[in-house]
Design an enzyme around this catalytic site. Sequence first.
Site, PDB file in Angstrom:
ATOM      1  N   ASP A  22      -1.569   6.762   6.104  1.00 19.61           N
ATOM      2  CA  ASP A  22      -1.537   5.344   6.449  1.00 19.61           C
ATOM      3  C   ASP A  22      -2.435   5.091   7.660  1.00 19.61           C
ATOM      4  O   ASP A  22      -2.589   5.965   8.517  1.00 19.61           O
ATOM      5  CB  ASP A  22      -0.102   4.925   6.770  1.00 19.61           C
ATOM      6  CG  ASP A  22       0.086   3.421   6.737  1.00 19.61           C
ATOM      7  OD1 ASP A  22      -0.823   2.720   6.251  1.00 19.61           O
ATOM      8  OD2 ASP A  22       1.148   2.949   7.189  1.00 19.61           O
ATOM      9  N   THR A  27      -5.789  -1.321   6.966  1.00 25.81           N
ATOM     10  CA  THR A  27      -5.829  -2.770   7.108  1.00 25.81           C
ATOM     11  C   THR A  27      -7.200  -3.233   7.581  1.00 25.81           C
ATOM     12  O   THR A  27      -7.453  -4.435   7.640  1.00 25.81           O
ATOM     13  CB  THR A  27      -4.763  -3.237   8.118  1.00 25.81           C
ATOM     14  OG1 THR A  27      -4.944  -2.545   9.367  1.00 25.81           O
ATOM     15  CG2 THR A  27      -3.360  -2.934   7.594  1.00 25.81           C
ATOM     16  N   ARG A  77       6.539  -7.999   1.735  1.00 21.57           N
ATOM     17  CA  ARG A  77       7.391  -7.433   2.787  1.00 21.57           C
ATOM     18  C   ARG A  77       8.126  -8.541   3.534  1.00 21.57           C
ATOM     19  O   ARG A  77       9.318  -8.426   3.831  1.00 21.57           O
ATOM     20  CB  ARG A  77       6.551  -6.614   3.758  1.00 21.57           C
ATOM     21  CG  ARG A  77       7.375  -5.984   4.901  1.00 21.57           C
ATOM     22  CD  ARG A  77       6.473  -5.279   5.887  1.00 21.57           C
ATOM     23  NE  ARG A  77       5.802  -4.158   5.259  1.00 21.57           N
ATOM     24  CZ  ARG A  77       4.737  -3.548   5.788  1.00 21.57           C
ATOM     25  NH1 ARG A  77       4.213  -3.983   6.927  1.00 21.57           N
ATOM     26  NH2 ARG A  77       4.185  -2.527   5.170  1.00 21.57           N
ATOM     27  N   LYS A 116       0.831  -1.212   0.000  1.00 21.08           N
ATOM     28  CA  LYS A 116       0.000   0.000   0.000  1.00 21.08           C
ATOM     29  C   LYS A 116       0.861   1.257   0.000  1.00 21.08           C
ATOM     30  O   LYS A 116       0.596   2.191  -0.763  1.00 21.08           O
ATOM     31  CB  LYS A 116      -0.937  -0.022   1.224  1.00 21.08           C
ATOM     32  CG  LYS A 116      -1.959  -1.150   1.187  1.00 21.08           C
ATOM     33  CD  LYS A 116      -2.957  -1.059   2.321  1.00 21.08           C
ATOM     34  CE  LYS A 116      -2.353  -1.374   3.663  1.00 21.08           C
ATOM     35  NZ  LYS A 116      -1.886  -2.793   3.743  1.00 21.08           N
ATOM     36  N   THR A 117       1.894   1.297   0.825  1.00 18.73           N
ATOM     37  CA  THR A 117       2.774   2.469   0.843  1.00 18.73           C
ATOM     38  C   THR A 117       3.509   2.613  -0.488  1.00 18.73           C
ATOM     39  O   THR A 117       3.645   3.722  -1.022  1.00 18.73           O
ATOM     40  CB  THR A 117       3.785   2.356   1.997  1.00 18.73           C
ATOM     41  OG1 THR A 117       3.085   2.261   3.237  1.00 18.73           O
ATOM     42  CG2 THR A 117       4.705   3.575   2.033  1.00 18.73           C
TER      43      THR A 117
END
Length: 329
Positions: free
Chosen positions: A110, A159, A218, A65-66
Amino acid sequence: MSDELSAQATPTDQGYEGALRPATLDEFVGQAKVRKQMGLLLNAAAMRNHTPDHILLAGPPGLGKTTLSMIVAAEVGKPLHQTSGPAIQHAGDLAAVLSALTPGEVLFIDEIHRMARSAEEMLYLAMEDFKVDIMVGKGAGATSVPLELAPFTLVGATTRAGLLPNPLRDRFGFTAHLEFYSDDELTSVVTRASGLLGFEVSETGLEEIARRSRGTPRIANRLLRRVRDYSLVHDTPGDTAAVRAALALYDVDDHGLDRLDREVLRAVVERFEGGPVGLSTLAVSVGEEAETIEAVVEPFLVRAGLLTRTPRGRVATRLGWEHIGLRPV
């Protein structure tokens, strides 16, 4: 220690670490449908010479997402301003951020579902009309002063999309639901990352890392770096044996479960006889925050078929029992 491995531990290595993030949609691996949808949105905005619609990115942690927010800013050629929901606890905090934006800038928030309610309500008007009302003074003498904002694109990441109020969720022009990655996609992720890190890993070693990465890029990149460290310290090539030895050292088993995953699963099976057990009780039994278990541990255990969620609580499946070496009672 060999010269080849010693060469990897150079001051420029940090530059490679930062380069693991893809810079364009074409470089981004996985999420094919989301990439097509975002590409269409961004290309159409460029053709109309308009600021792109606001974008909401929803999905478990670690899926990009980032990175996608950075790609949006790069694709439109505008700066990216990053902040987070927990950092915006008052309407004034949001007003300060919004008033500092330049025309066309991309604002990334975020964990947007953790913003203060007063800030959320201010954001409604900002997203639609690019202005906010600032209250000046207190009590009966307080007045509302409208503040015009430069057009901007908000990229929100969450999330837990269900915690967003409907008025806020409906103001996003596009909502992207990010899914867990397949093993083939993760193999592509770590193949690209190993090349950027200058660390050669065998094909079977890359597949082993991908298989144990819980469907999350990640985690895949993190495990790759630990394998690289193991090879560097032990002066071994990046073969399958080194991969398995490194992941065993860091308590990552054949299915990708780490120490906390196994503790949660073992607690359900051994302490609560397979369940059902409530989230708060389970969190106390393993000494972890309930939010961590719900957002980080459970999604993978459920997806792997080791745990199920029922109205009465969490229940271990037959595969869950077998994973820790026991048979269902």
